[in-house]
Scaffold this motif. Structure first.
Motif, PDB file in Angstrom:
ATOM      1  N   ILE A  16      72.756 -35.186  35.302  1.00  0.00           N
ATOM      2  CA  ILE A  16      73.468 -34.840  34.062  1.00  0.00           C
ATOM      3  C   ILE A  16      74.179 -33.493  34.170  1.00  0.00           C
ATOM      4  O   ILE A  16      75.083 -33.201  33.404  1.00  0.00           O
ATOM      5  CB  ILE A  16      72.518 -34.838  32.839  1.00  0.00           C
ATOM      6  CG1 ILE A  16      71.442 -33.761  32.984  1.00  0.00           C
ATOM      7  CG2 ILE A  16      71.912 -36.196  32.602  1.00  0.00           C
ATOM      8  CD1 ILE A  16      70.811 -33.365  31.674  1.00  0.00           C
ATOM      9  N   ASP A  17      73.769 -32.663  35.130  1.00  0.00           N
ATOM     10  CA  ASP A  17      74.318 -31.303  35.209  1.00  0.00           C
ATOM     11  C   ASP A  17      75.191 -31.059  36.438  1.00  0.00           C
ATOM     12  O   ASP A  17      75.691 -29.963  36.639  1.00  0.00           O
ATOM     13  CB  ASP A  17      73.175 -30.267  35.159  1.00  0.00           C
ATOM     14  CG  ASP A  17      72.023 -30.614  36.094  1.00  0.00           C
ATOM     15  OD1 ASP A  17      72.080 -31.676  36.744  1.00  0.00           O
ATOM     16  OD2 ASP A  17      71.065 -29.826  36.171  1.00  0.00           O
ATOM     17  N   TYR A  18      75.341 -32.089  37.268  1.00  0.00           N
ATOM     18  CA  TYR A  18      76.205 -31.961  38.446  1.00  0.00           C
ATOM     19  C   TYR A  18      77.016 -33.239  38.622  1.00  0.00           C
ATOM     20  O   TYR A  18      76.517 -34.342  38.396  1.00  0.00           O
ATOM     21  CB  TYR A  18      75.383 -31.717  39.722  1.00  0.00           C
ATOM     22  CG  TYR A  18      74.840 -30.310  39.822  1.00  0.00           C
ATOM     23  CD1 TYR A  18      75.577 -29.291  40.427  1.00  0.00           C
ATOM     24  CD2 TYR A  18      73.583 -29.997  39.286  1.00  0.00           C
ATOM     25  CE1 TYR A  18      75.078 -28.000  40.490  1.00  0.00           C
ATOM     26  CE2 TYR A  18      73.089 -28.705  39.353  1.00  0.00           C
ATOM     27  CZ  TYR A  18      73.841 -27.706  39.962  1.00  0.00           C
ATOM     28  OH  TYR A  18      73.350 -26.426  40.017  1.00  0.00           O
ATOM     29  N   ILE A  19      78.255 -33.072  39.061  1.00  0.00           N
ATOM     30  CA  ILE A  19      79.088 -34.220  39.408  1.00  0.00           C
ATOM     31  C   ILE A  19      78.773 -34.597  40.853  1.00  0.00           C
ATOM     32  O   ILE A  19      78.593 -33.728  41.698  1.00  0.00           O
ATOM     33  CB  ILE A  19      80.578 -33.854  39.269  1.00  0.00           C
ATOM     34  CG1 ILE A  19      80.898 -33.581  37.793  1.00  0.00           C
ATOM     35  CG2 ILE A  19      81.482 -34.947  39.817  1.00  0.00           C
ATOM     36  CD1 ILE A  19      82.250 -32.954  37.558  1.00  0.00           C
ATOM     37  N   GLY A  20      78.710 -35.894  41.122  1.00  0.00           N
ATOM     38  CA  GLY A  20      78.475 -36.293  42.508  1.00  0.00           C
ATOM     39  C   GLY A  20      77.685 -37.570  42.652  1.00  0.00           C
ATOM     40  O   GLY A  20      77.584 -38.372  41.720  1.00  0.00           O
ATOM     41  N   PHE A  21      77.095 -37.719  43.839  1.00  0.00           N
ATOM     42  CA  PHE A  21      76.506 -38.991  44.242  1.00  0.00           C
ATOM     43  C   PHE A  21      75.024 -38.809  44.566  1.00  0.00           C
ATOM     44  O   PHE A  21      74.657 -38.478  45.692  1.00  0.00           O
ATOM     45  CB  PHE A  21      77.273 -39.544  45.451  1.00  0.00           C
ATOM     46  CG  PHE A  21      78.757 -39.676  45.187  1.00  0.00           C
ATOM     47  CD1 PHE A  21      79.281 -40.854  44.678  1.00  0.00           C
ATOM     48  CD2 PHE A  21      79.621 -38.607  45.414  1.00  0.00           C
ATOM     49  CE1 PHE A  21      80.637 -40.971  44.409  1.00  0.00           C
ATOM     50  CE2 PHE A  21      80.982 -38.715  45.148  1.00  0.00           C
ATOM     51  CZ  PHE A  21      81.485 -39.901  44.649  1.00  0.00           C
ATOM     52  N   ARG A  22      74.192 -39.024  43.547  1.00  0.00           N
ATOM     53  CA  ARG A  22      72.743 -38.828  43.722  1.00  0.00           C
ATOM     54  C   ARG A  22      72.191 -39.735  44.815  1.00  0.00           C
ATOM     55  O   ARG A  22      71.306 -39.342  45.573  1.00  0.00           O
ATOM     56  CB  ARG A  22      72.040 -39.104  42.387  1.00  0.00           C
ATOM     57  CG  ARG A  22      70.514 -38.994  42.432  1.00  0.00           C
ATOM     58  CD  ARG A  22      69.957 -39.048  41.035  1.00  0.00           C
ATOM     59  NE  ARG A  22      68.511 -39.159  40.970  1.00  0.00           N
ATOM     60  CZ  ARG A  22      67.819 -39.168  39.839  1.00  0.00           C
ATOM     61  NH1 ARG A  22      68.449 -39.060  38.676  1.00  0.00           N
ATOM     62  NH2 ARG A  22      66.503 -39.283  39.852  1.00  0.00           N
ATOM     63  N   PRO A  37      74.756 -46.360  40.327  1.00  0.00           N
ATOM     64  CA  PRO A  37      74.732 -44.912  40.088  1.00  0.00           C
ATOM     65  C   PRO A  37      75.941 -44.462  39.277  1.00  0.00           C
ATOM     66  O   PRO A  37      77.030 -45.013  39.419  1.00  0.00           O
ATOM     67  CB  PRO A  37      74.806 -44.311  41.506  1.00  0.00           C
ATOM     68  CG  PRO A  37      74.631 -45.442  42.454  1.00  0.00           C
ATOM     69  CD  PRO A  37      75.026 -46.682  41.733  1.00  0.00           C
ATOM     70  N   PHE A  38      75.723 -43.469  38.410  1.00  0.00           N
ATOM     71  CA  PHE A  38      76.873 -42.856  37.734  1.00  0.00           C
ATOM     72  C   PHE A  38      77.218 -41.558  38.460  1.00  0.00           C
ATOM     73  O   PHE A  38      76.356 -40.940  39.089  1.00  0.00           O
ATOM     74  CB  PHE A  38      76.613 -42.644  36.240  1.00  0.00           C
ATOM     75  CG  PHE A  38      75.599 -41.572  35.891  1.00  0.00           C
ATOM     76  CD1 PHE A  38      75.986 -40.249  35.722  1.00  0.00           C
ATOM     77  CD2 PHE A  38      74.251 -41.894  35.689  1.00  0.00           C
ATOM     78  CE1 PHE A  38      75.063 -39.266  35.371  1.00  0.00           C
ATOM     79  CE2 PHE A  38      73.317 -40.919  35.338  1.00  0.00           C
ATOM     80  CZ  PHE A  38      73.723 -39.596  35.180  1.00  0.00           C
ATOM     81  N   HIS A  39      78.483 -41.148  38.368  1.00  0.00           N
ATOM     82  CA  HIS A  39      78.958 -40.034  39.183  1.00  0.00           C
ATOM     83  C   HIS A  39      79.385 -38.819  38.380  1.00  0.00           C
ATOM     84  O   HIS A  39      79.571 -37.736  38.942  1.00  0.00           O
ATOM     85  CB  HIS A  39      80.124 -40.514  40.054  1.00  0.00           C
ATOM     86  CG  HIS A  39      79.829 -41.803  40.747  1.00  0.00           C
ATOM     87  ND1 HIS A  39      80.553 -42.967  40.530  1.00  0.00           N
ATOM     88  CD2 HIS A  39      78.839 -42.134  41.605  1.00  0.00           C
ATOM     89  CE1 HIS A  39      80.034 -43.941  41.252  1.00  0.00           C
ATOM     90  NE2 HIS A  39      79.003 -43.472  41.900  1.00  0.00           N
ATOM     91  N   ILE A  87      80.171 -41.494  32.643  1.00  0.00           N
ATOM     92  CA  ILE A  87      79.466 -41.693  31.372  1.00  0.00           C
ATOM     93  C   ILE A  87      80.072 -40.785  30.301  1.00  0.00           C
ATOM     94  O   ILE A  87      80.099 -39.557  30.442  1.00  0.00           O
ATOM     95  CB  ILE A  87      77.960 -41.408  31.504  1.00  0.00           C
ATOM     96  CG1 ILE A  87      77.300 -42.457  32.419  1.00  0.00           C
ATOM     97  CG2 ILE A  87      77.280 -41.407  30.133  1.00  0.00           C
ATOM     98  CD1 ILE A  87      75.800 -42.314  32.560  1.00  0.00           C
ATOM     99  N   PHE A  88      80.577 -41.424  29.247  1.00  0.00           N
ATOM    100  CA  PHE A  88      81.040 -40.716  28.055  1.00  0.00           C
ATOM    101  C   PHE A  88      80.118 -41.131  26.903  1.00  0.00           C
ATOM    102  O   PHE A  88      79.370 -42.095  27.026  1.00  0.00           O
ATOM    103  CB  PHE A  88      82.493 -41.082  27.738  1.00  0.00           C
ATOM    104  CG  PHE A  88      83.502 -40.355  28.586  1.00  0.00           C
ATOM    105  CD1 PHE A  88      84.399 -39.466  28.020  1.00  0.00           C
ATOM    106  CD2 PHE A  88      83.547 -40.550  29.961  1.00  0.00           C
ATOM    107  CE1 PHE A  88      85.334 -38.780  28.801  1.00  0.00           C
ATOM    108  CE2 PHE A  88      84.470 -39.871  30.752  1.00  0.00           C
ATOM    109  CZ  PHE A  88      85.362 -38.984  30.170  1.00  0.00           C
TER     110      PHE A  88
END
Length: 434
Positions: A336-342, A366-368, A404-405
């Motif tokens: 939730i606090d970083y953009i990217g690919f968990r 996954p959401f990015h 995610i919005f």
């Protein structure tokens, strides 16, 4: 079809080869331990073992795909052209890293099973991850490695035609509460009134009663806008509604209210609808089952997708519970606090249960990017730049972008100024050439 010769066909090996070869590259893969069968095969083939047989396409195997359970693995991340990788396997291998072992480590979320520091809600921290600490969190490395593998094997088999996949999007609308003021009930409205009054939030107090008496539109009620956008897009939105009980963490609307049920049904006529599972259902399968049944009663069909409140996961229990309840897809994997690919990927993958050493039917999507992360940047220009960077990364591997919005993101609140434009940019990104 790609035929893989190996000394042992393990569940891990089958899992990761099928992800990279079939889900990412679009080709069928089979396995053999018989040299005669391997030699006789006249199409794509490779060996994945400790020693090559001759001049075939060979990748030296790491032990991780033939092990069971967790072990103390030494990870040495190194630069590899435009990306990074680990499990270096020397010069005799067709590519310098065992991308299958590395991909398994990341996709299985191996590191999330190991002891680690968590945040106040018990979530795995981005800053604890291998990807963050070695600077590849913002690259879909599993897909990048897959494309490097494709390029290398294509040299050996130049006549083979790989199918081409296209960049796509899966917009997620998260609805913790559909309204800011409406349908909250007398006690919650009274509590909100007192809170506004004693905190001198008189504008909020005015707005509350203007909405309750029908003079103003509820700021969180942006569903007309969402549906209009859905009508203009060829990609289905997935809207997650909360149906659980009110708690310290979840402040949703009571699902027994007819107007709320009507709203969910109305949205379901245009978009896909999923369950936003409550905070306490993360580890409670009985509660999760109840919420699943409540949602299915509303949408009159079996529930396909879920997403846990607060983006909280407890591996492997959370995913095991989804498998048990036959929920097919989950959209909680992300930060939730970083953009990217968990999970290092922009391709949905199946959950592999490391404790039981089994591939499950649960598709992890996954959401990015979460809308709130973009609030860290000040100007609209910076927000667009950050957004375009992640889109370009995904386009390079023709992957699926999952942003995610929230319903309130599309409100006229000052905090969310410009976010409609950012959402439009995401929708428009599929119209450009990758």
């Amino acid at each position: 079809m790609l035929l893989v010769y190996t000394h042992k066909i393990s569940p891990r090996l089958k899992y990761v080869f099928k992800h990279i070869c079939t889900r990412v590259l679009g080709i069928k893969v089979e396995f053999t331990t018989k040299i005669e069968e391997f030699i006789a095969h006249d199409s794509l083939k490779m060996s994945y073992t400790k020693q090559h047989l001759g001049n075939e396409f060979f990748i030296k195997s790491n032990d991780i795909l033939f092990e069971q359970g967790l072990s103390d693995i030494e990870i040495n991340v190194q630069k590899w052209e435009n990306t990074k990788c680990f499990f270096f396997n020397g010069d005799k291998s067709a590519i310098p890293f065992d991308i299958f072992a590395a991909s398994f480590y990341i996709l299985s979320r191996y590191e999330e099973y190991l002891p680690q520091r968590k945040d106040e809600y018990g979530r795995f921290l981005a800053t604890e991850s291998l990807a963050y600490n070695h600077g590849f969190l913002q690259q879909p490395v599993v897909d990048i490695w897959a494309y490097k593998f494709k390029a290398a094997i294509q040299k050996q088999f130049p006549d083979f035609k790989f199918p081409k996949r296209e960049y796509r999007i899966k917009p997620i609308i998260d609805v913790p509460s559909p309204y800011n003021y409406k349908l909250k009930g007398v006690m919650r409205s009274l509590g909100g009134t007192l809170k506004d009054f004693f905190r001198f939030r008189f504008k909020s107090l005015y707005n509350r009663y203007a909405v309750l008496f029908g003079f103003k539109h509820d700021p969180f009620d942006t569903f007309k806008y969402i549906i209009n956008k859905q009508k203009q897009s060829k990609f289905k939105f997935l809207v997650f509604f909360f149906v659980g009980s009110y708690s310290t963490f979840d402040k949703g609307i009571n699902i027994n209210k007819r107007k709320y049920v009507s709203l969910i049904k109305h949205v379901a006529d245009y978009c896909e609808v999923g369950l936003k599972a409550s905070y306490f259902s993360v580890k409670d399968v009985v509660l999760l089952k109840k919420e699943k049944r409540q949602m299915e009663d509303v949408i009159n069909t079996s529930l396909k997708a879920s997403r846990f409140s607060f983006s909280k996961l407890s591996l492997p229990e959370s995913y095991r519970n989804l498998v048990q309840l036959e929920i097919n897809e989950d959209y909680t994997m992300g930060y939730i606090d970083y953009i990217g690919f968990r999970a290092g990927s922009c391709t949905p993958f199946l959950f592999y249960d490391l404790d039981y050493e089994v591939q499950t039917p649960l598709k992890v999507c996954p959401f990015h990017l979460m809308d709130s992360v973009l609030l860290k940047t000040t100007s609209m220009l910076d927000k667009k730049k950050v957004l375009n960077t992640i889109i370009e990364e995904i386009k390079r591997v023709n992957g699926e972008f999952v942003p995610i919005f929230h319903n309130y993101t599309f409100s006229n609140t000052a905090r969310w100024n410009g976010f409609k434009e950012l959402f439009n940019n995401i929708l428009a990104s599929t119209n450009e050439e990758a």
